[in-house]
Design an enzyme around this catalytic site. Structure first.
Site, PDB file in Angstrom:
ATOM      1  N   PHE A 125       8.408 -18.655  16.766  1.00 41.60           N
ATOM      2  CA  PHE A 125       7.660 -18.517  15.510  1.00 41.60           C
ATOM      3  C   PHE A 125       7.566 -17.739  14.437  1.00 41.60           C
ATOM      4  O   PHE A 125       7.723 -16.249  15.145  1.00 41.60           O
ATOM      5  CB  PHE A 125       6.061 -18.993  15.910  1.00 41.60           C
ATOM      6  CG  PHE A 125       5.333 -19.761  14.245  1.00 41.60           C
ATOM      7  CD1 PHE A 125       5.512 -21.380  14.711  1.00 41.60           C
ATOM      8  CD2 PHE A 125       4.507 -19.576  14.069  1.00 41.60           C
ATOM      9  CE1 PHE A 125       5.200 -21.750  13.284  1.00 41.60           C
ATOM     10  CE2 PHE A 125       4.171 -19.904  12.586  1.00 41.60           C
ATOM     11  CZ  PHE A 125       3.922 -21.168  12.530  1.00 41.60           C
ATOM     12  N   ASP A 194       2.087 -14.454  23.423  1.00 41.71           N
ATOM     13  CA  ASP A 194       1.122 -15.798  21.743  1.00 41.71           C
ATOM     14  C   ASP A 194       1.283 -17.053  22.705  1.00 41.71           C
ATOM     15  O   ASP A 194       1.947 -17.565  23.130  1.00 41.71           O
ATOM     16  CB  ASP A 194       2.281 -15.701  20.762  1.00 41.71           C
ATOM     17  CG  ASP A 194       1.601 -16.434  19.853  1.00 41.71           C
ATOM     18  OD1 ASP A 194       0.608 -17.596  19.712  1.00 41.71           O
ATOM     19  OD2 ASP A 194       1.769 -16.701  18.153  1.00 41.71           O
ATOM     20  N   TYR A 219      -6.966 -23.337  16.094  1.00 40.99           N
ATOM     21  CA  TYR A 219      -6.890 -24.671  15.076  1.00 40.99           C
ATOM     22  C   TYR A 219      -5.594 -25.794  16.210  1.00 40.99           C
ATOM     23  O   TYR A 219      -6.081 -26.964  15.236  1.00 40.99           O
ATOM     24  CB  TYR A 219      -6.311 -24.643  13.881  1.00 40.99           C
ATOM     25  CG  TYR A 219      -5.679 -23.913  13.421  1.00 40.99           C
ATOM     26  CD1 TYR A 219      -4.438 -24.215  13.384  1.00 40.99           C
ATOM     27  CD2 TYR A 219      -5.650 -22.394  13.106  1.00 40.99           C
ATOM     28  CE1 TYR A 219      -3.054 -23.845  13.442  1.00 40.99           C
ATOM     29  CE2 TYR A 219      -4.892 -22.082  12.628  1.00 40.99           C
ATOM     30  CZ  TYR A 219      -3.782 -22.403  12.702  1.00 40.99           C
ATOM     31  OH  TYR A 219      -2.438 -21.551  12.797  1.00 40.99           O
ATOM     32  N   LYS A 220      -5.255 -25.155  16.793  1.00 40.51           N
ATOM     33  CA  LYS A 220      -4.398 -26.589  17.547  1.00 40.51           C
ATOM     34  C   LYS A 220      -5.111 -26.825  18.495  1.00 40.51           C
ATOM     35  O   LYS A 220      -6.173 -28.059  18.643  1.00 40.51           O
ATOM     36  CB  LYS A 220      -3.229 -25.543  17.571  1.00 40.51           C
ATOM     37  CG  LYS A 220      -2.272 -25.413  16.710  1.00 40.51           C
ATOM     38  CD  LYS A 220      -1.464 -24.560  16.846  1.00 40.51           C
ATOM     39  CE  LYS A 220      -0.554 -23.414  16.046  1.00 40.51           C
ATOM     40  NZ  LYS A 220      -0.031 -22.598  15.812  1.00 40.51           N
ATOM     41  N   ARG A 368       8.337 -34.205  15.999  1.00 40.97           N
ATOM     42  CA  ARG A 368       7.491 -33.344  17.216  1.00 40.97           C
ATOM     43  C   ARG A 368       5.903 -34.418  17.317  1.00 40.97           C
ATOM     44  O   ARG A 368       5.914 -34.599  16.391  1.00 40.97           O
ATOM     45  CB  ARG A 368       7.370 -31.890  16.649  1.00 40.97           C
ATOM     46  CG  ARG A 368       6.984 -31.127  17.808  1.00 40.97           C
ATOM     47  CD  ARG A 368       6.985 -29.674  17.470  1.00 40.97           C
ATOM     48  NE  ARG A 368       6.109 -29.528  16.391  1.00 40.97           N
ATOM     49  CZ  ARG A 368       5.409 -28.262  16.216  1.00 40.97           C
ATOM     50  NH1 ARG A 368       5.441 -27.129  16.780  1.00 40.97           N
ATOM     51  NH2 ARG A 368       3.987 -28.629  15.104  1.00 40.97           N
TER      52      ARG A 368
HETATM   53  C1  LIG Z   1       0.416 -22.086  15.381  1.00 35.51           C
HETATM   54  C2  LIG Z   1       0.689 -20.850  15.398  1.00 35.51           C
HETATM   55  C3  LIG Z   1       0.825 -19.425  14.932  1.00 35.51           C
HETATM   56  C4  LIG Z   1       0.440 -19.545  13.591  1.00 35.51           C
HETATM   57  O1  LIG Z   1      -0.098 -18.512  12.948  1.00 35.51           O
HETATM   58  P1  LIG Z   1      -1.235 -18.033  11.465  1.00 35.51           P
HETATM   59  O2  LIG Z   1      -1.780 -16.280  11.420  1.00 35.51           O
HETATM   60  O3  LIG Z   1      -2.905 -18.833  12.067  1.00 35.51           O
HETATM   61  O4  LIG Z   1      -1.115 -19.072  10.633  1.00 35.51           O
HETATM   62  C5  LIG Z   1       1.368 -18.304  15.260  1.00 35.51           C
HETATM   63  N1  LIG Z   1       2.611 -18.188  16.136  1.00 35.51           N
HETATM   64  C6  LIG Z   1       2.502 -19.363  16.494  1.00 35.51           C
HETATM   65  C7  LIG Z   1       3.429 -19.777  18.538  1.00 35.51           C
HETATM   66  C8  LIG Z   1       2.149 -19.781  16.741  1.00 35.51           C
HETATM   67  O5  LIG Z   1       2.005 -21.986  16.680  1.00 35.51           O
END
Ligand SMILES: *Cc1c(COP(=O)(O)O)cnc(C)c1O
Length: 409
Positions: A125, A194, A219-220, A368
């Site tokens: 990401f 992560d 939040y996911k 997705r």
């Molecule tokens: C959703 C996600 C994030 C989100 O980071 P934020 O700081 O909450 O915006 C980070 N890393 C991964 C792999 C994600 O899927």
């Protein structure tokens, strides 16, 4: 091809079926985007009304003590710990995933002061890549990517830390935490994970896999709500030596002594920086109750059932219409999402959303779908694939309105 009736039978036999009632889903909504923003838990709105009217409205500042606000970062961390294979005192809730990655990467570099390199898995990401790049520039070390299929090739005795998302956000591929960690440790490097796309939807085994640090968003699959605070894990063996680079008063050993000198708190509390977003944190705490009594092995089993069904139907119905599978076929290395590619993916997803079926789009050509076993049914999978077939056969996607990109895809 499986019939809709066969899918209804699978739902009738589903041991998690009743958990769906713990959520508020709009009538007719088929929600396949819980991997981006989870669904609202039914008890969250009443709990927040109580937090706002009673704890904030009447309790005011007394609520930091009397309503347990002050201890919430640790309390909610302990609840998340159960979901990620950590001890209760190894997880704390704070800040965003991006900021927490900054903090643990800095901590890792300071635990390996003689080393000059940080690595992030290629295709991870973007925020993870950006943060590592920023940390490397700040610290004057090198930032590079590595191929998570062949980690041994990239790790060497200059590597301070490696960062990997356990389930890739685009493909949904699961990487082997224990294997990557062993490869990092063999070179004396620290392993950071992560968990944004794995926590809550499969069993995560941080301590079994010997992970050093982890971060992830809530939040996911954890359904904490938009912008809910993230979490940090640090293995207890690092607690005494790790340093938080953002030395705020909430990470102080005794914040209310108001000393002019920084002294870190013991344990995970030192990874805090400032006052947490308490309303969001308490919403997250309530949201996590949907996991009460839920067996993650059953969640994983249904996740595989849903994604297998989607892939099977998609092979038969969607592949002839120009879609291709962009996720692993092998369930053992597939998370709870399935990605398909199509050159008109963006417009197709917009047309699907207009019919009440929500997934998302990831540039350049990925549609997705996230399958959250706590509230997605087998019939939802069936209805989604049939709606996509209809959208393709009628060219319903082929309009200017559906082609126009919105700010958030
Ligand atoms: C959703 C996600 C994030 C989100 O980071 P934020 O700081 O909450 O915006 C980070 N890393 C991964 C792999 C994600 O899927």
């Amino acid at each position: 091809m499986r019939s809709r009736e066969a899918c209804e039978a699978l739902d009738a036999a589903d041991p998690l079926a009743a958990v769906r009632d713990r959520f508020v889903l709009p009538d007719g909504e088929i929600y396949l985007d819980g991997n981006s923003l989870g669904v609202l838990g039914r008890s969250v709105a009443p709990r927040m009304a109580q937090v706002i009217e009673e704890e904030w409205g009447k309790g005011l500042i007394r609520s930091w003590n009397e309503a347990g606000w002050y201890s919430a970062t640790r309390r909610v961390g302990a609840t998340i710990a159960r979901l990620i294979g950590a001890a209760a005192d190894e997880v704390i809730v704070a800040d965003s995933t991006s900021v927490n990655l900054f903090k643990v990467l800095m901590a890792a570099l300071r635990l390996r002061p003689d080393r000059r390199k940080v690595l992030v898995a290629e295709g991870d990401f973007p925020t993870d890549l950006y943060i590592a790049d920023g940390v490397a520039r700040l610290m004057g070390v090198t930032f590079a990517t590595f191929d998570p299929q062949m980690p041994e090739d990239a790790f060497d005795d200059q590597t301070a830390a490696v960062v990997l998302t356990e389930v890739n956000y685009k493909s949904g591929r699961i990487y082997d935490m224990a294997q990557i960690t062993a490869a990092a440790h063999a070179r004396g490097a620290l392993a950071i994970f992560d968990l944004s796309h794995s926590a809550g939807v499969m069993e995560v085994a941080l301590n079994k896999g010997q992970a050093d640090f982890a971060i992830g968003c809530t939040y996911k699959y954890l359904n904490g709500g938009p912008g809910a605070p993230a979490y940090i894990f640090a293995a207890s063996r690092h607690h005494a030596a790790m340093e938080n680079p953002i030395t705020g008063w909430f990470g102080h050993a005794d914040p209310f002594r108001f000393s002019g000198d920084f002294a870190p708190a013991t344990g995970m509390a030192r990874m805090l920086s400032g006052t947490p977003p308490t309303l969001s944190l308490l919403a997250l705490e309530e949201a996590l109750k949907v996991f009460d009594g839920v067996d993650l092995a059953a969640v994983r089993a249904k996740s595989i059932g849903l994604t297998d069904l989607f892939i099977r139907l998609s092979d038969e119905v969607l592949t002839p219409l120009g879609f291709a599978l962009a996720s692993p076929r092998d369930a053992a290395v597939r998370g709870s999402q399935v990605s398909l590619t199509h050159e008109h993916g963006y417009a197709i997803m917009q047309a699907l959303i207009a019919r009440g079926i929500t997934g998302d789009f990831r540039a350049p050509d990925i549609v997705r779908f996230g399958f959250v076993p706590l509230y997605v049914r087998y019939v939802d999978v069936f209805d989604c694939v049939m709606a996509m077939r209809d959208i393709m056969q009628t060219r319903a996607w082929d309009t200017d309105a559906f082609r126009t990109r919105k700010a958030v895809t």
